[in-house]
Design an enzyme around this catalytic site. Sequence first.
Site, short mmCIF file in Angstrom:
data_model
loop_
_atom_site.label_atom_id
_atom_site.label_comp_id
_atom_site.label_asym_id
_atom_site.label_seq_id
_atom_site.Cartn_x
_atom_site.Cartn_y
_atom_site.Cartn_z
N ASP A 68 1.00 -1.50 0.08
CA ASP A 68 0.12 -0.15 0.03
C ASP A 68 0.74 1.44 0.03
O ASP A 68 0.55 2.53 -0.29
CB ASP A 68 -0.74 -0.17 0.95
CG ASP A 68 -2.34 -0.49 0.49
OD1 ASP A 68 -3.01 -0.18 -0.25
OD2 ASP A 68 -2.28 -1.29 1.98
N GLU A 99 -5.83 5.18 -0.15
CA GLU A 99 -3.99 4.21 -0.36
C GLU A 99 -3.39 4.06 1.38
O GLU A 99 -2.53 2.91 1.99
CB GLU A 99 -3.65 3.53 -1.40
CG GLU A 99 -4.32 3.42 -2.53
CD GLU A 99 -4.36 1.85 -2.72
OE1 GLU A 99 -3.94 1.14 -1.46
OE2 GLU A 99 -5.07 1.47 -3.46
N HIS A 102 -5.38 3.03 4.40
CA HIS A 102 -4.80 1.32 4.22
C HIS A 102 -3.61 1.07 4.88
O HIS A 102 -3.43 -0.04 6.23
CB HIS A 102 -5.01 0.50 2.25
CG HIS A 102 -5.90 0.67 1.74
ND1 HIS A 102 -6.47 0.84 0.61
CD2 HIS A 102 -7.40 1.18 2.56
CE1 HIS A 102 -7.38 0.58 0.55
NE2 HIS A 102 -7.89 1.21 1.12
N TYR A 106 -3.22 -1.15 8.84
CA TYR A 106 -1.99 -1.81 9.30
C TYR A 106 -1.59 -1.83 10.77
O TYR A 106 -0.96 -2.70 11.30
CB TYR A 106 -1.80 -2.82 8.30
CG TYR A 106 -2.11 -2.72 6.83
CD1 TYR A 106 -3.08 -3.77 6.92
CD2 TYR A 106 -1.99 -1.98 5.50
CE1 TYR A 106 -3.97 -4.17 6.32
CE2 TYR A 106 -2.45 -2.53 4.89
CZ TYR A 106 -3.43 -3.81 4.80
OH TYR A 106 -4.32 -4.25 3.65
N GLU A 159 -3.67 -4.55 -7.03
CA GLU A 159 -4.31 -4.16 -6.42
C GLU A 159 -5.28 -5.59 -6.10
O GLU A 159 -6.08 -5.84 -5.38
CB GLU A 159 -5.59 -2.86 -7.23
CG GLU A 159 -4.64 -1.60 -7.40
CD GLU A 159 -5.52 -0.69 -6.46
OE1 GLU A 159 -5.89 -1.28 -5.37
OE2 GLU A 159 -4.80 0.47 -6.05
N GLU A 193 -9.79 -1.67 -3.02
CA GLU A 193 -9.10 -2.53 -4.06
C GLU A 193 -10.29 -2.76 -5.25
O GLU A 193 -9.73 -2.33 -6.31
CB GLU A 193 -9.01 -3.33 -3.59
CG GLU A 193 -7.03 -3.00 -2.36
CD GLU A 193 -6.67 -1.77 -2.00
OE1 GLU A 193 -6.71 -1.26 -3.70
OE2 GLU A 193 -6.05 -1.59 -2.03
N HIS A 196 -10.67 -0.33 -7.10
CA HIS A 196 -9.74 0.37 -7.29
C HIS A 196 -9.28 -0.18 -9.21
O HIS A 196 -8.97 -0.03 -10.25
CB HIS A 196 -8.34 0.54 -7.24
CG HIS A 196 -8.77 2.09 -5.48
ND1 HIS A 196 -8.04 1.41 -4.53
CD2 HIS A 196 -10.07 2.47 -5.53
CE1 HIS A 196 -8.85 2.22 -3.41
NE2 HIS A 196 -9.72 2.77 -3.96
#
Length: 322
Positions: A68, A99, A102, A106, A159, A193, A196
């Site tokens: 990402d 992105e 994202h 994490y 992606e 995703e 995308h």
Amino acid sequence: MTNYTYYPAINWNEIEDVIDKSTWEKLTEQFWLDTRIPLSNDLDDWRTLSDKEKQMVGYVFGGLTLLDTVQSESGMDQLRKDVRTPHEEAVLNNIQFMESVHAKSYSSIFSTLNTKAEIEEIFHWTNTNEFLQRKAEIINEIYKNGTPLQKKVASVYLETFLFYSGFYTPLYYLGNNKLPNVAEIIKLIIRDESVHGTYIGYKFQLGFNELPEEEQESLKEWMYNLLFELYENEERYTEELYDEIGWTEEVKTFLRYNANKALMNLGQDPLFPDTADDVNPIVMNGISTGTSNHDFFSQVGNGYLLGTVEAMQEEDYLIGME
């Protein structure tokens, strides 16, 4: 005295490509932030996992963070150089921001589940793993030196294909009633995703269809060769992640299925024989990204915040190409 336009304003009342507008609307309807997902509610489940499983989960999310990061810092910046409409640039700006969301999500997972020392070890592994770094290098080199259409291919492969060796893990645990809030974030990411990859694949198809037949054939050969190269590396990466857990072959099936999806996004024929029927049904059930039924007061999930925006369906891979 004549006035010349130095910088034109974007006009959303004059749409050159209706897919730009519909994609913008879909992405903004789907907007979310990781801070609204109660990850700490998964700690009881986390404590039931073995040390090998915990390490595997950490490495999986470290790898996803890296990919990402590549997509947000390099990929969208390169794709913006070759837009067909000003509205496409706006859509890519939205994609770039998400992105980054994202990648940040994490870290929210790490800070909830892992100690500071464990997080440092995860990022050391991420930054030094041969196969993870190799796929990032392959994609980033295309972003830097490829043609506009090659860059779109690399983006769709990232992606719709390369993320999925990591997505398998939280979807598997979700299907076994573990880590539901971690999986909630992954389902939101998959939902993004999906759009995308489909949108950028559509833009690729517009350019591809304008090429002479000889150039189309040359590009198709390059695309399939690239997919083989990425898949061979992804097999090694998958073995390193999952051999000790015993999931390797199931994950490879999932990868092949999603590689075919990436080709579909690009308007190409599937390469592998694997279909949805070959994928672990627990994981396929988890990949359905409909709303979660979170309690209004104690949890906030995509059901409460975001309505019922669904992931792209089979027919949506033909977006705008009828």
